[in-house]
Design a protein around this motif. Structure first.
Motif, PDB file in Angstrom:
ATOM      1  N   THR A 323       0.823  -1.217   0.000  1.00 23.95           N
ATOM      2  CA  THR A 323       0.000   0.000   0.000  1.00 23.95           C
ATOM      3  C   THR A 323       0.855   1.264   0.000  1.00 23.95           C
ATOM      4  OG1 THR A 323      -1.798  -1.138   1.165  1.00 23.95           O
ATOM      5  CG2 THR A 323      -1.776   1.266   1.267  1.00 23.95           C
ATOM      6  N   ASN A 324       1.875   1.285   0.861  1.00 25.69           N
ATOM      7  CA  ASN A 324       2.698   2.497   0.975  1.00 25.69           C
ATOM      8  C   ASN A 324       3.586   2.711  -0.250  1.00 25.69           C
ATOM      9  OD1 ASN A 324       1.849   3.499   3.563  1.00 25.69           O
ATOM     10  ND2 ASN A 324       2.884   1.761   4.491  1.00 25.69           N
ATOM     11  N   TYR A 325       4.078   1.637  -0.840  1.00 23.93           N
ATOM     12  CA  TYR A 325       4.800   1.776  -2.100  1.00 23.93           C
ATOM     13  C   TYR A 325       3.855   2.294  -3.190  1.00 23.93           C
ATOM     14  CZ  TYR A 325       9.169  -0.604  -0.741  1.00 23.93           C
ATOM     15  OH  TYR A 325      10.370  -0.941  -0.179  1.00 23.93           O
ATOM     16  N   GLY A 326       2.616   1.791  -3.176  1.00 21.47           N
ATOM     17  CA  GLY A 326       1.637   2.202  -4.178  1.00 21.47           C
ATOM     18  C   GLY A 326       1.317   3.680  -4.098  1.00 21.47           C
ATOM     19  N   LYS A 327       1.133   4.194  -2.866  1.00 19.09           N
ATOM     20  CA  LYS A 327       0.827   5.620  -2.689  1.00 19.09           C
ATOM     21  C   LYS A 327       1.964   6.507  -3.173  1.00 19.09           C
ATOM     22  CE  LYS A 327      -2.415   5.071   1.146  1.00 19.09           C
ATOM     23  NZ  LYS A 327      -2.671   5.307   2.589  1.00 19.09           N
ATOM     24  N   ALA A 328       3.187   5.957  -3.117  1.00 14.61           N
ATOM     25  CA  ALA A 328       4.357   6.706  -3.608  1.00 14.61           C
ATOM     26  C   ALA A 328       4.608   6.452  -5.089  1.00 14.61           C
ATOM     27  CB  ALA A 328       5.589   6.308  -2.794  1.00 14.61           C
ATOM     28  N   ARG A 329       3.697   5.701  -5.738  1.00 14.98           N
ATOM     29  CA  ARG A 329       3.787   5.362  -7.166  1.00 14.98           C
ATOM     30  C   ARG A 329       5.039   4.528  -7.494  1.00 14.98           C
ATOM     31  NH1 ARG A 329       0.317   8.482 -10.500  1.00 14.98           N
ATOM     32  NH2 ARG A 329      -0.926   9.962  -9.287  1.00 14.98           N
ATOM     33  N   LEU A 330       5.444   3.710  -6.548  1.00 19.65           N
ATOM     34  CA  LEU A 330       6.577   2.808  -6.761  1.00 19.65           C
ATOM     35  C   LEU A 330       6.024   1.422  -7.093  1.00 19.65           C
ATOM     36  CD1 LEU A 330       8.832   4.004  -3.786  1.00 19.65           C
ATOM     37  CD2 LEU A 330       9.056   4.606  -6.210  1.00 19.65           C
ATOM     38  N   LYS A 331       5.495   1.313  -8.310  1.00 20.69           N
ATOM     39  CA  LYS A 331       4.797   0.103  -8.731  1.00 20.69           C
ATOM     40  C   LYS A 331       5.709  -1.122  -8.710  1.00 20.69           C
ATOM     41  CE  LYS A 331       3.591  -0.206 -13.092  1.00 20.69           C
ATOM     42  NZ  LYS A 331       4.214  -1.434 -13.668  1.00 20.69           N
ATOM     43  N   GLU A 332       6.927  -0.977  -9.214  1.00 21.81           N
ATOM     44  CA  GLU A 332       7.832  -2.131  -9.285  1.00 21.81           C
ATOM     45  C   GLU A 332       8.148  -2.680  -7.905  1.00 21.81           C
ATOM     46  OE1 GLU A 332       8.276   0.704 -10.871  1.00 21.81           O
ATOM     47  OE2 GLU A 332       7.902   0.077 -12.954  1.00 21.81           O
ATOM     48  N   LYS A 333       8.349  -1.775  -6.938  1.00 16.30           N
ATOM     49  CA  LYS A 333       8.663  -2.227  -5.580  1.00 16.30           C
ATOM     50  C   LYS A 333       7.461  -2.922  -4.941  1.00 16.30           C
ATOM     51  CE  LYS A 333      12.608   0.494  -4.180  1.00 16.30           C
ATOM     52  NZ  LYS A 333      13.290   1.061  -3.001  1.00 16.30           N
ATOM     53  N   ALA A 334       6.260  -2.400  -5.193  1.00 12.94           N
ATOM     54  CA  ALA A 334       5.052  -3.038  -4.667  1.00 12.94           C
ATOM     55  C   ALA A 334       4.897  -4.440  -5.248  1.00 12.94           C
ATOM     56  CB  ALA A 334       3.825  -2.191  -4.990  1.00 12.94           C
ATOM     57  N   GLU A 335       5.153  -4.567  -6.555  1.00  9.03           N
ATOM     58  CA  GLU A 335       5.069  -5.880  -7.203  1.00  9.03           C
ATOM     59  C   GLU A 335       6.137  -6.831  -6.662  1.00  9.03           C
ATOM     60  OE1 GLU A 335       3.213  -4.711 -11.583  1.00  9.03           O
ATOM     61  OE2 GLU A 335       5.386  -4.575 -11.274  1.00  9.03           O
ATOM     62  N   TYR A 336       7.323  -6.293  -6.346  1.00  8.58           N
ATOM     63  CA  TYR A 336       8.392  -7.129  -5.787  1.00  8.58           C
ATOM     64  C   TYR A 336       7.983  -7.687  -4.426  1.00  8.58           C
ATOM     65  CZ  TYR A 336      12.733  -8.452  -3.507  1.00  8.58           C
ATOM     66  OH  TYR A 336      13.696  -9.152  -2.809  1.00  8.58           O
ATOM     67  N   VAL A 337       7.346  -6.842  -3.593  1.00  8.77           N
ATOM     68  CA  VAL A 337       6.892  -7.298  -2.272  1.00  8.77           C
ATOM     69  C   VAL A 337       5.864  -8.407  -2.426  1.00  8.77           C
ATOM     70  CG1 VAL A 337       5.653  -6.634  -0.164  1.00  8.77           C
ATOM     71  CG2 VAL A 337       7.384  -5.107  -1.129  1.00  8.77           C
ATOM     72  N   PHE A 338       4.953  -8.250  -3.387  1.00 11.75           N
ATOM     73  CA  PHE A 338       3.941  -9.287  -3.617  1.00 11.75           C
ATOM     74  C   PHE A 338       4.600 -10.599  -4.058  1.00 11.75           C
ATOM     75  CE2 PHE A 338       0.860 -11.446  -6.435  1.00 11.75           C
ATOM     76  CZ  PHE A 338      -0.154 -11.673  -5.503  1.00 11.75           C
ATOM     77  N   LYS A 339       5.599 -10.507  -4.924  1.00 13.87           N
ATOM     78  CA  LYS A 339       6.318 -11.704  -5.373  1.00 13.87           C
ATOM     79  C   LYS A 339       7.070 -12.341  -4.210  1.00 13.87           C
ATOM     80  CE  LYS A 339       9.603 -13.370  -8.848  1.00 13.87           C
ATOM     81  NZ  LYS A 339      10.359 -14.186  -7.887  1.00 13.87           N
ATOM     82  N   LYS A 340       7.689 -11.505  -3.374  1.00 14.71           N
ATOM     83  CA  LYS A 340       8.409 -12.007  -2.203  1.00 14.71           C
ATOM     84  C   LYS A 340       7.462 -12.763  -1.281  1.00 14.71           C
ATOM     85  CE  LYS A 340      11.983 -11.978   0.753  1.00 14.71           C
ATOM     86  NZ  LYS A 340      13.285 -12.609   0.470  1.00 14.71           N
TER      87      LYS A 340
END
Length: 491
Positions: A323-340
Motif C-alpha cells: 500500500t505504501n509503495y503504491g501511494k508513492a507510485r513505486l509500482k515495481e517495488k510493490a510488485e516485488y513485495v507481492f512476489k516475495k
C-alpha cells in the motif's frame, strides 16, 4: 533506525481462562460415564473408585477436563433452537453444567449477536445450588456486553454485582472501561474511561494494573490524542508497575500514526534498554509508520531485521508495504513485495489484492487493476464490499466516472449490496465531475437501499462540487466551453 536482530524473540504470556467456582471436590469420587459424552467414550465406560490427589493436577488432566467441557458446550449449542429454548436445554443437562461450562457458553454466544442469551444463562446460573457470586462471572459478562455495544447492560451488570455482595476489583473495572470504549461516542467514552481510571486509584483492591494502562494507551493512540498518551505513559513510569511489550507497542503506535518518528524511535530504544524484545506487532507498526512517511530506507531496514529475527512476517506486513509503495507510485517495488510474499508461501488475502488494486490505481494502471478485480470474481470467492470500493475508487481517481457507474450497476444487478461508503465515494466523484444524471440515478439507488446521508456526507460532496465548479469556470474562461473534459487513463 537499525534494529539489532540478536535482541529479538517471541513474547508469550499465560492466560487464566476460568476462575475457581468455589466448589470443593471430595477426596473419593465415583467415575461414571456421562450421557452427554461422545459415543466413542460411552462404549468404554470407566466404573471405578479413584483417589484424588491433593497435589496440583497435571496439565494433561487439565487439558482433558477442558476438552470435556468444550464437548458439553458444543452439545448444548447444537441442542437448542427457536423452537427449543436454551433454558430447557440447560435444564436437561443440569447435572453436568457448572461455572466453567457457562463461561464457555458466554464466549460462544458472545461471538454472535446473542447477548440476550448470555443473560439467560446468567439468570439460570444464579438459580443453581452450586452458584457462588463471583467477580470473574460479572467481568466476563460485562466484557461480552461491551463488545456488542450494550454499554447500558454492562453498567447494569456492574450494579447487579455490587448488589450481590461482590466487591469490584481491577479486572471488573478493566472490563467496564473496555465496554465503554466500544460505544459509538468515542469522546464521551474516553472521558468515562479516564474517570474510572482516576476512581480506581483511590480504591485499594482496584488499583490500575498494566492491563488498565495498556487498554487506555491503545484507546488514546487510536484517537490520536498524543497529550493523553504522554500523560498516561509518564503516570505509568512514576508508578511501581513495569511497562510490557503491549505498553511500548501502544505508545509507538500513537507516535507512528501522528508522524512523530523521532518519538517513536526514542520509545523503541527505551523498550530495548529495558530488555523488552520487539515482537511482530512492533515490526509491523514500525514498517507501517515508516512507509506512511515514505521513509522507505528505514522501512526496508526494519523488514530485513524482521527476516533475520525469530519472528515471521504476517500478511499485514506485506499489505502495508504494498500500500505504501503504491501511494508513492513505486509500482515495481510493490510488485516485488507481492512476489516475495508468494515466494515465501504466503496466501494473499482479499486485503492484499485490494492493496494491489489501489497501487495500480495510484500508478495510472487502470486496466491492470481491473484485471486483478476480474480474477477475484472469477475465483468464485465471496466478494467483499471493500474490494468493490477499491476498484470504484481506482476509476474515480483516474477520472473515469462512467466506468465506475457501469461497474456499480453490474455489482448491484449481481446481488452485491453496496454500503454507505460506496455511495459516499461515488457521490463525491460524480459531484466532482459535475455528472448530474449519474447523481440523480445514484440518489435513487440510495433511496432504494435505505441509505440516508448525514450532514457530513453532503458537506464533503458540496466541497468537492465547489472545487469542481471553480475549475469548470476557469476552463470556461480560457476555452469557452463549460463541458468538463474527461480523459481515460489505462495501462
Amino acid at each position: 533506525m537499525p534494529i539489532n536482530s540478536s535482541t529479538l524473540s517471541l513474547q508469550l504470556s499465560s492466560v487464566t481462562l476460568f476462575p475457581s467456582n468455589g466448589r470443593q471436590s471430595s477426596r473419593y469420587e465415583l467415575k461414571r460415564p456421562q450421557k452427554w459424552l461422545p459415543q466413542r467414550l460411552l462404549n468404554n465406560p470407566i466404573n471405578r473408585i479413584t483417589c484424588i490427589s491433593s497435589r496440583p493436577r497435571k496439565k494433561s488432566n487439565l487439558k482433558s477436563e477442558k476438552s470435556e467441557a468444550e464437548e458439553l458446550v458444543r452439545v448444548l449449542l447444537r441442542s437448542f433452537s427457536d423452537q427449543k429454548p436454551l433454558i430447557s436445554t440447560l435444564n436437561k443437562y443440569v447435572k453436568f453444567v457448572r461455572t466453567e461450562h457457562c463461561f464457555l457458553l458466554f464466549e460462544e454466544l458472545g461471538k454472535g449477536d446473542r447477548w440476550l442469551q448470555c443473560l439467560e444463562v446468567f439468570r439460570w446460573m444464579q438459580k443453581q445450588r452450586w452458584y457462588i457470586a463471583d467477580n470473574g462471572v460479572y467481568s466476563k459478562l460485562i466484557s461480552v456486553m461491551g463488545k456488542k455495544g450494550q454499554t447500558r447492560m454492562a453498567m447494569w451488570l456492574f450494579s447487579e454485582m455490587r448488589n450481590s455482595g461482590c466487591r469490584p476489583d481491577t479486572s471488573v473495572y478493566n472490563a467496564l472501561i473496555t465496554a465503554h470504549l466500544h460505544s459509538r461516542d468515542k469522546t464521551k467514552a474516553l472521558a468515562k474511561a479516564i474517570g474510572y481510571f482516576e476512581k480506581m486509584k483511590g480504591i485499594d483492591r482496584c488499583k490500575p494494573n498494566i492491563v488498565t494502562y495498556n487498554i487506555l494507551l491503545r484507546a488514546f493512540a487510536q484517537a490520536r490524542n498524543i497529550d493523553q498518551v504522554n500523560a498516561l505513559f509518564k503516570d505509568l513510569e512514576d508508578s511501581i508497575i513495569s511497562p510490557d511489550i503491549y505498553t511500548y507497542n501502544g505508545v509507538m503506535d500513537a507516535y507512528g500514526k501522528n508522524g512523530m518518528i523521532r518519538e517513536m524511535e526514542s520509545t523503541l530504544s527505551r523498550m530495548k534498554s529495558n530488555q523488552c524484545k520487539p515482537d511482530i506487532i512492533t515490526f509491523n507498526l514500525l514498517i507501517d509508520s515508516y512507509g506512511k512517511r515514505q521513509a522507505f530506507d528505514k522501512m526496508e531496514e526494519v523488514f530485513k531485521s524482521l527476516l533475520r529475527s525469530r519472528e515471521k512476517p504476517t500478511l499485514p506486513t506485506f499489505n502495508s508495504m504494498i500500500t505504501n509503495y503504491g501511494k508513492a507510485r513505486l509500482k515495481e517495488k510493490a510488485e516485488y513485495v507481492f512476489k516475495k510474499m508468494t515466494d515465501m508461501s504466503y496466501t494473499a488475502s482479499y486485503i492484499t489484492y485490494e492493496s494491489l488494486i489501489t497501487t495500480y490505481g495510484f500508478c495510472d494502471c487502470v486496466a491492470k487493476a481491473r484485471e486483478i478485480f476480474d480474477e477475484m470474481i472469477a475465483s468464485g470467492k465471496d466478494m467483499h464490499i471493500s474490494t468493490l470500493n477499491a476498484m470504484l475508487d481506482v476509476y474515480c481517481m483516474n477520472g473515469l466516472p462512467m466506468e465506475a457507474d457501469l461497474l456499480f450497476k453490474n455489482a448491484c444487478n449481481n446481488g452485491l449490496l453496496p454500503d454507505a461508503s460506496t455511495y459516499k465515494l461515488l457521490y463525491k466523484a460524480y459531484t466532482k465531475a459535475n455528472m448530474k444524471e449519474l447523481l440523480e440515478n445514484l440518489l435513487k439507488y440510495m433511496d432504494r437501499d435505505g441509505i440516508v446521508p448525514n450532514k457530513k456526507f453532503f458537506l464533503e460532496a458540496l466541497g468537492a462540487f465547489g472545487s469542481s465548479k471553480a475549475r469548470a469556470e476557469s476552463t470556461h474562461s480560457t476555452t469557452g466551453s463549460s463541458t468538463p473534459q474527461v480523459s481515460a487513463k489505462t495501462s
